[in-house]
Design an enzyme around this catalytic site. Structure first.
Site, PDB file in Angstrom:
ATOM      1  N   SER A 166       0.835  -1.197   0.000  1.00 16.51           N
ATOM      2  CA  SER A 166       0.000   0.000   0.000  1.00 16.51           C
ATOM      3  C   SER A 166       0.881   1.262   0.000  1.00 16.51           C
ATOM      4  O   SER A 166       1.704   1.415  -0.903  1.00 16.51           O
ATOM      5  CB  SER A 166      -0.946  -0.063   1.199  1.00 16.51           C
ATOM      6  OG  SER A 166      -2.034   0.793   1.011  1.00 16.51           O
ATOM      7  N   ASP A 240      -9.401  -6.289  -3.729  1.00 20.14           N
ATOM      8  CA  ASP A 240      -8.971  -5.134  -2.934  1.00 20.14           C
ATOM      9  C   ASP A 240     -10.080  -4.072  -2.921  1.00 20.14           C
ATOM     10  O   ASP A 240     -10.492  -3.589  -3.974  1.00 20.14           O
ATOM     11  CB  ASP A 240      -7.682  -4.564  -3.541  1.00 20.14           C
ATOM     12  CG  ASP A 240      -6.981  -3.593  -2.619  1.00 20.14           C
ATOM     13  OD1 ASP A 240      -7.671  -2.848  -1.893  1.00 20.14           O
ATOM     14  OD2 ASP A 240      -5.741  -3.568  -2.627  1.00 20.14           O
ATOM     15  N   HIS A 270      -7.646  -5.962   0.636  1.00 24.51           N
ATOM     16  CA  HIS A 270      -6.464  -5.109   0.762  1.00 24.51           C
ATOM     17  C   HIS A 270      -5.472  -5.614   1.809  1.00 24.51           C
ATOM     18  O   HIS A 270      -4.271  -5.551   1.585  1.00 24.51           O
ATOM     19  CB  HIS A 270      -6.910  -3.684   1.108  1.00 24.51           C
ATOM     20  CG  HIS A 270      -5.804  -2.672   1.043  1.00 24.51           C
ATOM     21  ND1 HIS A 270      -5.160  -2.370  -0.142  1.00 24.51           N
ATOM     22  CD2 HIS A 270      -5.225  -1.913   1.994  1.00 24.51           C
ATOM     23  CE1 HIS A 270      -4.240  -1.454   0.096  1.00 24.51           C
ATOM     24  NE2 HIS A 270      -4.253  -1.152   1.376  1.00 24.51           N
TER      25      HIS A 270
END
Ligand SMILES: *[C@@H]1O[C@H](CO)[C@@H](O)[C@H](O)[C@H]1NC(C)=O
Ligand SMILES: *[C@@H]1O[C@H](CO)[C@@H](O)[C@H](O)[C@H]1NC(C)=O
Ligand SMILES: *[C@@H]1O[C@H](CO)[C@@H](O)[C@H](O)[C@H]1NC(C)=O
Length: 296
Positions: A166, A240, A270
């Site tokens: 991320s 995600d 995610h």
């Protein structure tokens, strides 16, 4: 009657505009705390240390060029051991929590794969000073890479692998594009093309005001600048809910790397990609076989 209705409508419209301006102003000034929620999960409170996982470590404090102190955990393998792998994994954190929360992942790299591991708190996170911002986090990355590539003998002599999920992926891309000579490989998990392109996916109502989103993390422009010699592994959760999986596809397509590998995880989101059954096999095989010295 007509003029009263008109006045009411006008007032409602003005109030609406005012409320809207307020909301946009709020968004403008408070977005950093949305994008860098460093207090989530008590992130600014207790920060676990590697000895709690039976890992020997050194607490390193690095001072950035603008005077912030970064708390780092440095975990080295015995370089005299005949099976020493000569590889260092640099963990680049996501945007929530602190480096203590990443220690179960650190333990896998350190205890099971026997790699050196280095992890640090971005400014404004954990026990590091300051407040998070894009400019600041880039200064932090610059400082950490100087330390690893120029100031510490064992790290300097090793192959450095960036591992970022991320927001950590955006930091990895920044390092790989601007300091490629310091690193040997990169692993990206569920990262984005830019913050601006991610916001409408999380907050659909904000799609009209993305121009107000100031942190960019413009990975999309940096990806093509990463030299071809850097092997890259991309790990993509196809469900995600935060970053559209198509961002990972586009990053893959934009990479010039002679070796790039894309692994999809169909049934995950995610933050649970790491729990997929074959995840660690893929990560280990990539580091073992694609990073010098091959086979360790
Ligand atoms: C690093 O900084 C922390 C406080 O932020 C302090 O407690 C610790 O003693 C420092 N460690 C070293 C090695 O300087
Ligand atoms: C360790 O890795 C570095 C960087 O890839 C390489 O230059 C060096 O020769 C390696 N040393 C050993 C002993 O494998
Ligand atoms: C993933 O994030 C959600 C909140 O967004 C949280 O409730 C959940 O516990 C997290 N799962 C893992 C495996 O970290």
């Amino acid at each position: 009657m007509g003029s009263i209705a008109y006045a009411l409508v006008k007032m409602a419209a003005q109030l609406g505009v005012a409320a809207c301006l307020l909301a946009m102003g709020g968004l403008y000034y408070y977005q950093d705390s949305l994008i860098y929620p460093s207090s989530l999960n008590d992130g600014r409170g207790y920060c676990a240390t590697p000895d709690e996982y039976n890992i020997d470590y050194e607490l390193v404090n690095l001072t950035t060029e603008d005077g912030e102190t970064l708390q780092c955990y440095s975990m080295k393998q015995d370089s005299k051991d005949p099976s020493y792998a000569n590889k260092t994994v640099v963990l680049l954190s996501p945007n929530a929590g602190n480096i203590g929360h990443a220690l179960p992942i650190v333990a896998i790299f350190y205890e099971q794969f026997h790699y050196n591991v280095f992890i640090y708190s971005y400014r404004g996170y954990g026990k590091s000073t300051g407040t998070a911002s894009e400019v600041g986090l880039k200064k932090d990355a610059d400082r950490v890479m100087e330390y690893l590539a120029k100031e510490d003998d064992q790290y300097q002599a090793s192959s450095i692998i960036l591992y970022g999920r991320s927001l950590g992926g955006a930091v990895a891309i920044y390092i790989a594009a601007t300091k490629s000579s310091y690193i040997h490989a990169m692993i990206l998990e569920n990262t984005f093309l830019s913050i601006r392109k991610t916001v409408p996916h999380i907050f659909p109502l904000l799609k009209y005001v993305t121009a107000l989103v100031h942190p960019q993390w413009d990975s999309e422009s940096l990806v093509p600048q990463i030299p071809a010699k850097i092997p890259v592994l991309l790990l993509s959760a196809r469900k995600d809910e935060i970053v559209p999986p198509s961002h990972m596809d586009e990053i893959y397509n934009g990479l010039q790397s002679e070796y790039k590998q894309f692994d999809e995880f169909d049934d995950c989101f995610h933050n649970d990609t790491i729990m997929q059954e074959n995840y660690w096999d893929i990560v280990y095989t990539f580091i073992k076989d694609k990073v010098n010295p091959v086979g360790l």
